[in-house]
Design a protein around this motif. Sequence first.
Motif, PDB file in Angstrom:
ATOM      1  N   ALA A  47       1.023  -1.282  -0.285  1.00  0.00           N
ATOM      2  CA  ALA A  47       0.004  -0.211  -0.159  1.00  0.00           C
ATOM      3  C   ALA A  47       1.159   1.229  -0.152  1.00  0.00           C
ATOM      4  CB  ALA A  47      -1.144  -0.067   1.223  1.00  0.00           C
ATOM      5  N   LEU A  48       2.068   1.347   0.562  1.00  0.00           N
ATOM      6  CA  LEU A  48       2.758   2.306   1.057  1.00  0.00           C
ATOM      7  C   LEU A  48       3.404   2.658  -0.465  1.00  0.00           C
ATOM      8  CD1 LEU A  48       4.450   1.760   4.530  1.00  0.00           C
ATOM      9  CD2 LEU A  48       2.786   3.814   3.607  1.00  0.00           C
ATOM     10  N   ILE A  49       3.968   1.545  -1.196  1.00  0.00           N
ATOM     11  CA  ILE A  49       4.716   1.604  -2.191  1.00  0.00           C
ATOM     12  C   ILE A  49       3.668   2.108  -3.430  1.00  0.00           C
ATOM     13  CG2 ILE A  49       5.919   0.295  -4.021  1.00  0.00           C
ATOM     14  CD1 ILE A  49       7.060  -1.286  -2.004  1.00  0.00           C
ATOM     15  N   ALA A  50       2.616   1.524  -3.637  1.00  0.00           N
ATOM     16  CA  ALA A  50       1.541   1.643  -4.541  1.00  0.00           C
ATOM     17  C   ALA A  50       1.033   3.147  -4.383  1.00  0.00           C
ATOM     18  CB  ALA A  50       0.475   0.613  -4.702  1.00  0.00           C
ATOM     19  N   CYS A  51       0.562   3.760  -3.496  1.00  0.00           N
ATOM     20  CA  CYS A  51      -0.115   4.885  -3.031  1.00  0.00           C
ATOM     21  C   CYS A  51       0.737   6.021  -2.789  1.00  0.00           C
ATOM     22  CB  CYS A  51      -1.308   4.675  -2.115  1.00  0.00           C
ATOM     23  SG  CYS A  51      -2.460   3.365  -2.568  1.00  0.00           S
ATOM     24  N   VAL A  52       2.220   5.921  -2.135  1.00  0.00           N
ATOM     25  CA  VAL A  52       2.700   6.924  -1.734  1.00  0.00           C
ATOM     26  C   VAL A  52       4.076   7.150  -2.565  1.00  0.00           C
ATOM     27  CG1 VAL A  52       4.114   7.936   0.292  1.00  0.00           C
ATOM     28  CG2 VAL A  52       1.868   6.850   0.603  1.00  0.00           C
ATOM     29  N   GLY A  53       4.937   6.003  -2.700  1.00  0.00           N
ATOM     30  CA  GLY A  53       6.189   5.874  -3.269  1.00  0.00           C
ATOM     31  C   GLY A  53       6.018   5.986  -4.785  1.00  0.00           C
ATOM     32  N   GLY A  54       5.296   5.010  -5.099  1.00  0.00           N
ATOM     33  CA  GLY A  54       5.283   4.592  -6.465  1.00  0.00           C
ATOM     34  C   GLY A  54       4.872   6.013  -7.486  1.00  0.00           C
ATOM     35  N   PRO A  55       3.800   6.565  -7.140  1.00  0.00           N
ATOM     36  CA  PRO A  55       3.356   7.731  -7.930  1.00  0.00           C
ATOM     37  C   PRO A  55       4.607   8.949  -8.007  1.00  0.00           C
ATOM     38  CG  PRO A  55       1.535   6.919  -6.556  1.00  0.00           C
ATOM     39  CD  PRO A  55       2.905   6.245  -6.132  1.00  0.00           C
ATOM     40  N   ALA A  56       5.265   9.073  -6.946  1.00  0.00           N
ATOM     41  CA  ALA A  56       6.430  10.229  -6.930  1.00  0.00           C
ATOM     42  C   ALA A  56       7.354   9.708  -7.798  1.00  0.00           C
ATOM     43  CB  ALA A  56       6.462  10.735  -5.543  1.00  0.00           C
ATOM     44  N   VAL A  57       7.915   8.291  -7.470  1.00  0.00           N
ATOM     45  CA  VAL A  57       8.864   7.962  -8.153  1.00  0.00           C
ATOM     46  C   VAL A  57       8.764   7.879  -9.440  1.00  0.00           C
ATOM     47  CG1 VAL A  57      10.442   5.832  -8.333  1.00  0.00           C
ATOM     48  CG2 VAL A  57       9.944   6.834  -5.892  1.00  0.00           C
ATOM     49  N   GLU A  58       7.627   7.094 -10.096  1.00  0.00           N
ATOM     50  CA  GLU A  58       7.513   7.008 -11.600  1.00  0.00           C
ATOM     51  C   GLU A  58       7.307   8.159 -12.240  1.00  0.00           C
ATOM     52  OE1 GLU A  58       4.354   3.902 -12.147  1.00  0.00           O
ATOM     53  OE2 GLU A  58       5.442   2.557 -10.687  1.00  0.00           O
TER      54      GLU A  58
END
Length: 223
Positions: free
Chosen positions: A130-141
Motif C-alpha cells: 500500500a505504501l509503495i503503490a499509493c505513496v512511493g510509486g506515484p512520486a518515483v514513477e
Amino acid sequence: MIKTTLKRLGIVLLLFIGYTYAELMVLLPTIRSNGRAGSVFVAGLFIVVFGVLLIVLWRTYQWFLSKEKADHWHRRLLDGKMAGFTALMVVLMYAVQIAGGLIQMSGAAAQPQNQSNLLTLMQQAPLAMALIACVGGPAVEELLFRGLLMHSLPHQDRLGWRIFAGILSSMVFGLAHTGVADPLNWAIYSALGGVFALTYAYTGDIRYSMFLHFVNNTVALML
C-alpha cells in the motif's frame, strides 16, 4: 547532443533499476517473515529507502532542468485554470481505465500480469504494498518517466520535441507495466501514461501528474 541524450537515458535506466531494488527492500522483509514484520518497522523501512531514492531522483531532476534553456518548467499555483485542467485530466484518466476494463471484460485482453502480481503482493505484504503503490510509486514513477525521461531528449523549448518526449514517456511507461507480448494492455497503460505526460507537458509542474498518479493508484487499491 547525442552524447548528452544517451548519458541521460543511461541515468534514467540506472535509477529505474534502483527503484526496482527499493521495492524489493521494502517488500521482502514482510514476505520472508510470513507477514510478521511489524507495522512500525515496515513504515520506517519504507521512509528510509524511498526517502533516499526520492532525494536522488529530485536532485537529478533539478540537475536535468538546470541544463535546459526552456522556461516552461516551473511551479504553477492551483488557480481556477489549473483546477479545471486537472479535473479534465481526472475524467480522461478514468475514461482510459473504463475503456481498458471493457476491453478486458470483452475477452480481447486478459488481466495484465502486473495486476495479478500486485494482488498477490497485497496478500503477502499489505502495508508495504500500500505504501509503495499509493505513496512511493506515484512520486518515483512521475520523476522517472516524466521528470527524467522526458527531459532526456533535447530541445525542450520546442513544442514538437515536448510532444515527442511525452509520447516516448508514455510508451516506456506502458512497457514498464506490461510486456510487448501483451499489446492491448500495453496500449492501455501507454494511454494512461499519456494522460500523465500531457498533464506534465501542459502545466510544466510535475506535482500535478504526481497527484493524478496518486489518485489513480489509491482508488485502484481501494477497489
